[in-house]
Design a protein around this motif. Structure first.
Motif, PDB file in Angstrom:
ATOM      1  N   GLY A  13       0.810  -1.209   0.000  1.00 45.59           N
ATOM      2  CA  GLY A  13       0.000   0.000   0.000  1.00 45.59           C
ATOM      3  C   GLY A  13       0.842   1.257   0.000  1.00 45.59           C
ATOM      4  N   PRO A  14       0.181   2.366   0.242  1.00 47.59           N
ATOM      5  CA  PRO A  14      -1.228   2.469   0.629  1.00 47.59           C
ATOM      6  C   PRO A  14      -2.161   2.323  -0.570  1.00 47.59           C
ATOM      7  CG  PRO A  14      -0.254   4.653   0.518  1.00 47.59           C
ATOM      8  CD  PRO A  14       0.859   3.686   0.287  1.00 47.59           C
ATOM      9  N   GLY A  15      -3.379   1.832  -0.274  1.00 47.17           N
ATOM     10  CA  GLY A  15      -4.344   1.634  -1.339  1.00 47.17           C
ATOM     11  C   GLY A  15      -5.690   1.213  -0.796  1.00 47.17           C
ATOM     12  N   MET A  16      -6.563   0.839  -1.717  1.00 46.59           N
ATOM     13  CA  MET A  16      -7.942   0.525  -1.360  1.00 46.59           C
ATOM     14  C   MET A  16      -8.484  -0.546  -2.307  1.00 46.59           C
ATOM     15  SD  MET A  16     -10.762   1.993   0.464  1.00 46.59           S
ATOM     16  CE  MET A  16     -10.674   3.788   0.394  1.00 46.59           C
ATOM     17  N   ILE A  17      -9.039  -1.627  -1.739  1.00 45.43           N
ATOM     18  CA  ILE A  17      -9.831  -2.572  -2.526  1.00 45.43           C
ATOM     19  C   ILE A  17     -11.220  -1.955  -2.693  1.00 45.43           C
ATOM     20  CG2 ILE A  17     -10.819  -4.881  -2.635  1.00 45.43           C
ATOM     21  CD1 ILE A  17      -7.809  -4.948  -2.774  1.00 45.43           C
ATOM     22  N   THR A  18     -11.702  -1.905  -3.932  1.00 42.73           N
ATOM     23  CA  THR A  18     -13.003  -1.283  -4.187  1.00 42.73           C
ATOM     24  C   THR A  18     -14.035  -2.242  -4.777  1.00 42.73           C
ATOM     25  OG1 THR A  18     -12.202  -0.496  -6.328  1.00 42.73           O
ATOM     26  CG2 THR A  18     -12.041   1.028  -4.468  1.00 42.73           C
ATOM     27  N   HIS A  19     -13.588  -3.353  -5.362  1.00 43.77           N
ATOM     28  CA  HIS A  19     -14.541  -4.300  -5.944  1.00 43.77           C
ATOM     29  C   HIS A  19     -13.917  -5.691  -5.981  1.00 43.77           C
ATOM     30  CE1 HIS A  19     -16.613  -6.318  -9.509  1.00 43.77           C
ATOM     31  NE2 HIS A  19     -17.567  -6.164  -8.603  1.00 43.77           N
ATOM     32  N   ALA A  22     -26.470  -2.110  -2.399  1.00 44.91           N
ATOM     33  CA  ALA A  22     -25.383  -1.178  -2.690  1.00 44.91           C
ATOM     34  C   ALA A  22     -24.018  -1.776  -2.401  1.00 44.91           C
ATOM     35  CB  ALA A  22     -25.569   0.105  -1.872  1.00 44.91           C
ATOM     36  N   MET A  23     -23.934  -2.698  -1.438  1.00 43.54           N
ATOM     37  CA  MET A  23     -22.636  -3.198  -0.999  1.00 43.54           C
ATOM     38  C   MET A  23     -22.308  -4.592  -1.523  1.00 43.54           C
ATOM     39  SD  MET A  23     -22.404  -0.411   0.438  1.00 43.54           S
ATOM     40  CE  MET A  23     -20.667  -0.557   0.765  1.00 43.54           C
ATOM     41  N   VAL A  24     -23.320  -5.396  -1.775  1.00 40.10           N
ATOM     42  CA  VAL A  24     -23.136  -6.761  -2.275  1.00 40.10           C
ATOM     43  C   VAL A  24     -24.177  -7.021  -3.353  1.00 40.10           C
ATOM     44  CG1 VAL A  24     -23.273  -9.224  -1.698  1.00 40.10           C
ATOM     45  CG2 VAL A  24     -22.166  -7.634  -0.109  1.00 40.10           C
ATOM     46  N   LEU A  25     -23.727  -7.664  -4.427  1.00 38.03           N
ATOM     47  CA  LEU A  25     -24.621  -8.081  -5.503  1.00 38.03           C
ATOM     48  C   LEU A  25     -24.402  -9.560  -5.771  1.00 38.03           C
ATOM     49  CD1 LEU A  25     -26.521  -7.684  -7.991  1.00 38.03           C
ATOM     50  CD2 LEU A  25     -24.462  -7.080  -9.291  1.00 38.03           C
ATOM     51  N   VAL A  26     -25.482 -10.345  -5.661  1.00 33.80           N
ATOM     52  CA  VAL A  26     -25.469 -11.732  -6.119  1.00 33.80           C
ATOM     53  C   VAL A  26     -26.324 -11.762  -7.372  1.00 33.80           C
ATOM     54  CG1 VAL A  26     -26.055 -14.120  -5.594  1.00 33.80           C
ATOM     55  CG2 VAL A  26     -25.191 -12.621  -3.783  1.00 33.80           C
ATOM     56  N   GLU A  45     -15.598  -0.907   0.738  1.00 35.67           N
ATOM     57  CA  GLU A  45     -14.277  -0.302   0.569  1.00 35.67           C
ATOM     58  C   GLU A  45     -13.346  -0.828   1.656  1.00 35.67           C
ATOM     59  OE1 GLU A  45     -14.953   3.913  -1.615  1.00 35.67           O
ATOM     60  OE2 GLU A  45     -15.489   3.864   0.524  1.00 35.67           O
ATOM     61  N   MET A  46     -12.144  -1.244   1.240  1.00 33.98           N
ATOM     62  CA  MET A  46     -11.205  -1.900   2.144  1.00 33.98           C
ATOM     63  C   MET A  46      -9.834  -1.240   2.045  1.00 33.98           C
ATOM     64  SD  MET A  46     -12.289  -5.823   1.279  1.00 33.98           S
ATOM     65  CE  MET A  46     -14.024  -6.274   1.103  1.00 33.98           C
ATOM     66  N   PRO A  47      -9.572  -0.234   2.877  1.00 33.87           N
ATOM     67  CA  PRO A  47      -8.273   0.449   2.843  1.00 33.87           C
ATOM     68  C   PRO A  47      -7.171  -0.410   3.458  1.00 33.87           C
ATOM     69  CG  PRO A  47      -9.976   1.769   3.961  1.00 33.87           C
ATOM     70  CD  PRO A  47     -10.488   0.380   3.847  1.00 33.87           C
ATOM     71  N   PHE A  48      -5.951  -0.222   2.985  1.00 31.03           N
ATOM     72  CA  PHE A  48      -4.774  -0.827   3.615  1.00 31.03           C
ATOM     73  C   PHE A  48      -3.614   0.152   3.483  1.00 31.03           C
ATOM     74  CE2 PHE A  48      -5.174  -2.248  -0.742  1.00 31.03           C
ATOM     75  CZ  PHE A  48      -3.898  -2.162  -1.288  1.00 31.03           C
ATOM     76  N   TYR A  85     -12.078 -14.947 -10.883  1.00 27.69           N
ATOM     77  CA  TYR A  85     -12.029 -13.842  -9.924  1.00 27.69           C
ATOM     78  C   TYR A  85     -11.473 -12.574 -10.548  1.00 27.69           C
ATOM     79  CZ  TYR A  85      -6.953 -14.651  -9.355  1.00 27.69           C
ATOM     80  OH  TYR A  85      -5.614 -14.767  -9.561  1.00 27.69           O
ATOM     81  N   MET A  86     -11.852 -11.456  -9.938  1.00 28.39           N
ATOM     82  CA  MET A  86     -11.305 -10.144 -10.251  1.00 28.39           C
ATOM     83  C   MET A  86     -11.331  -9.326  -8.966  1.00 28.39           C
ATOM     84  SD  MET A  86      -9.998  -8.262 -12.668  1.00 28.39           S
ATOM     85  CE  MET A  86      -9.553  -6.540 -12.909  1.00 28.39           C
ATOM     86  N   ILE A  87     -10.172  -8.852  -8.542  1.00 31.80           N
ATOM     87  CA  ILE A  87     -10.044  -8.016  -7.352  1.00 31.80           C
ATOM     88  C   ILE A  87      -9.420  -6.706  -7.793  1.00 31.80           C
ATOM     89  CG2 ILE A  87      -8.999  -7.786  -5.065  1.00 31.80           C
ATOM     90  CD1 ILE A  87      -8.902 -10.880  -4.981  1.00 31.80           C
ATOM     91  N   SER A  88     -10.158  -5.623  -7.677  1.00 34.47           N
ATOM     92  CA  SER A  88      -9.674  -4.349  -8.214  1.00 34.47           C
ATOM     93  C   SER A  88      -9.708  -3.253  -7.159  1.00 34.47           C
ATOM     94  CB  SER A  88     -10.493  -3.933  -9.442  1.00 34.47           C
ATOM     95  OG  SER A  88     -11.868  -3.851  -9.133  1.00 34.47           O
ATOM     96  N   GLY A  89      -8.907  -2.218  -7.405  1.00 35.97           N
ATOM     97  CA  GLY A  89      -8.828  -1.095  -6.485  1.00 35.97           C
ATOM     98  C   GLY A  89      -7.836  -0.077  -6.978  1.00 35.97           C
ATOM     99  N   TRP A  90      -7.256   0.691  -6.051  1.00 39.57           N
ATOM    100  CA  TRP A  90      -6.307   1.736  -6.443  1.00 39.57           C
ATOM    101  C   TRP A  90      -5.233   1.917  -5.378  1.00 39.57           C
ATOM    102  CZ3 TRP A  90      -6.516   5.347  -2.626  1.00 39.57           C
ATOM    103  CH2 TRP A  90      -7.735   5.599  -2.007  1.00 39.57           C
ATOM    104  N   TYR A  91      -4.103   2.402  -5.827  1.00 37.91           N
ATOM    105  CA  TYR A  91      -3.024   2.837  -4.940  1.00 37.91           C
ATOM    106  C   TYR A  91      -3.080   4.352  -4.842  1.00 37.91           C
ATOM    107  CZ  TYR A  91      -1.123  -1.765  -6.170  1.00 37.91           C
ATOM    108  OH  TYR A  91      -0.949  -3.112  -6.387  1.00 37.91           O
TER     109      TYR A  91
END
Length: 341
Positions: free
Chosen positions: A54-60, A114-118, A129-132, A152-158
């Motif tokens: 990090g620092p960053g954030m998991i967003t999806h 808004a937070m989870v979609l099945v 949102e998951m900051p680290f 799988y796909m795990i995306s976010g930003w630094y």
């Protein structure tokens, strides 16, 4: 989020085609050529899906393929040896009855919040949102007895994080059945400063239904002997009323899936007002009404019907943020103890 504001951030994405999540690290295939769209996880194997500084954030986060309870999702923040998130993939996404693929109408259950979609076909999506600050590691363990497929796909930003950013936590619990006359513990043993942001619940009726939603949700904050947050009934806590429609006019439960709450699926429903062995899947996100605590937090949920205490099967995942990453106060049961039909 104000999308028109230009941020000093760099996007990342970890997937089977780009397992390192590095810039330009995706497929070397030609147009319309798939080289590695999924991975196989062997029995007893744990695979690292995301490992980054990090620092960053998991967003999806998006998963599909095998989505049963034998896949256990774990997340580790800032080099912690023990996970701050640990749950079967199905329960984490509010779909603990993972061996039931059709609802009472014969369709895929759809959780549309808004937070989870099945999504139909069991596409699991998470928007928490998951900051680290220093490091993020996300793993998947196969606790089953045969190899399984994962897309799988795990995306976010630094980028720079706000100084007051907290760390995401989630923990699984179950009682099959709930001890009659005792409240079900959603979560206990949370220590530190943070906020509780929601839960999922899968409830399986044992015996005659007799309106199982009389139980109160109770939240104990900062050393409470008696609850500070005390809801009036199970359907009321999940933002419904009158047995989700079963007690008035229609005399049958009606599903709904909103931004922050829902009874989104009913399984095993024959159409009778109180038939045996119904299964319900619910969620409640405290996004607009987070429950803040400074020292500790615990939550209970009664299993109560019109005729008194019940002994139904309860399965839940609790979600919260803390100022620092922490090991979870509960442990997972054995894989074979999680079978839900």
């Amino acid at each position: 989020m104000e999308l028109y504001r230009m941020q000093n951030r760099t996007s990342f994405g970890f997937s089977a085609e780009n397992p390192t999540g590095t810039k330009g690290g995706g497929t070397r295939g030609k147009d319309c050529e798939k080289l590695r769209p999924y991975i196989q996880i062997q029995p007893g194997e744990t695979v690292t899906l995301c490992d980054t500084d990090g620092p960053g954030m998991i967003t999806h986060i998006w998963f599909t393929g095998y989505i049963g309870h034998s896949f256990v999702l774990r997340m580790y923040w800032d080099g912690m040896e023990k996970p701050s998130v640990e749950a079967p993939i199905s329960a984490f996404f509010g779909c603990a009855y993972d061996e039931n693929f059709a609802d009472r109408d014969g369709s895929y259950p759809v959780l549309n919040s808004a937070m989870v979609l099945v999504a139909p076909g069991r596409g699991f999506n998470c928007y928490w949102e998951m900051p680290f600050r220093k490091h993020c590691r996300i793993t998947m363990e196969n606790r089953g007895d045969k190899a399984q497929t994962l897309y799988y796909m795990i995306s976010g930003w630094y980028g720079e994080l706000p100084a007051d950013s907290g760390y995401f936590h989630a923990a699984y619990r179950q009682e099959h059945p709930v001890q009659k006359g005792h409240a079900y513990t959603v979560i206990d043993g949370i220590r530190g400063k943070g906020c509780f942001v929601g839960m999922t619940l899968a409830s399986g009726m044992n015996g005659h239904n007799t309106c199982w939603v009389e139980g109160e949700a109770k939240m104990y904050i900062d050393g409470d002997t008696y609850p500070t947050m005390n809801y009036t009934g199970t359907e009321d806590y999940f933002c419904g009323s009158y047995g989700f429609g079963n007690d008035i006019i229609l005399n049958r439960y009606q599903t709904f899936s909103g931004l922050y709450a829902g009874l989104y699926a009913i399984l095993g429903d024959t159409g009778e007002m109180y038939n045996h062995q119904k299964r319900f899947m619910l969620y409640r996100w405290h996004v607009k009404d987070p429950i803040y605590f400074n020292e500790d937090f615990r939550m209970k949920l009664d299993n109560l019907g019109w005729t008194g205490p019940r002994y139904d099967d309860y399965t839940s995942v609790a979600y919260w943020y803390l100022t620092e990453p922490a090991a979870l106060p509960v442990e997972l049961p054995d894989d074979k103890e999680m079978i839900m039909k």
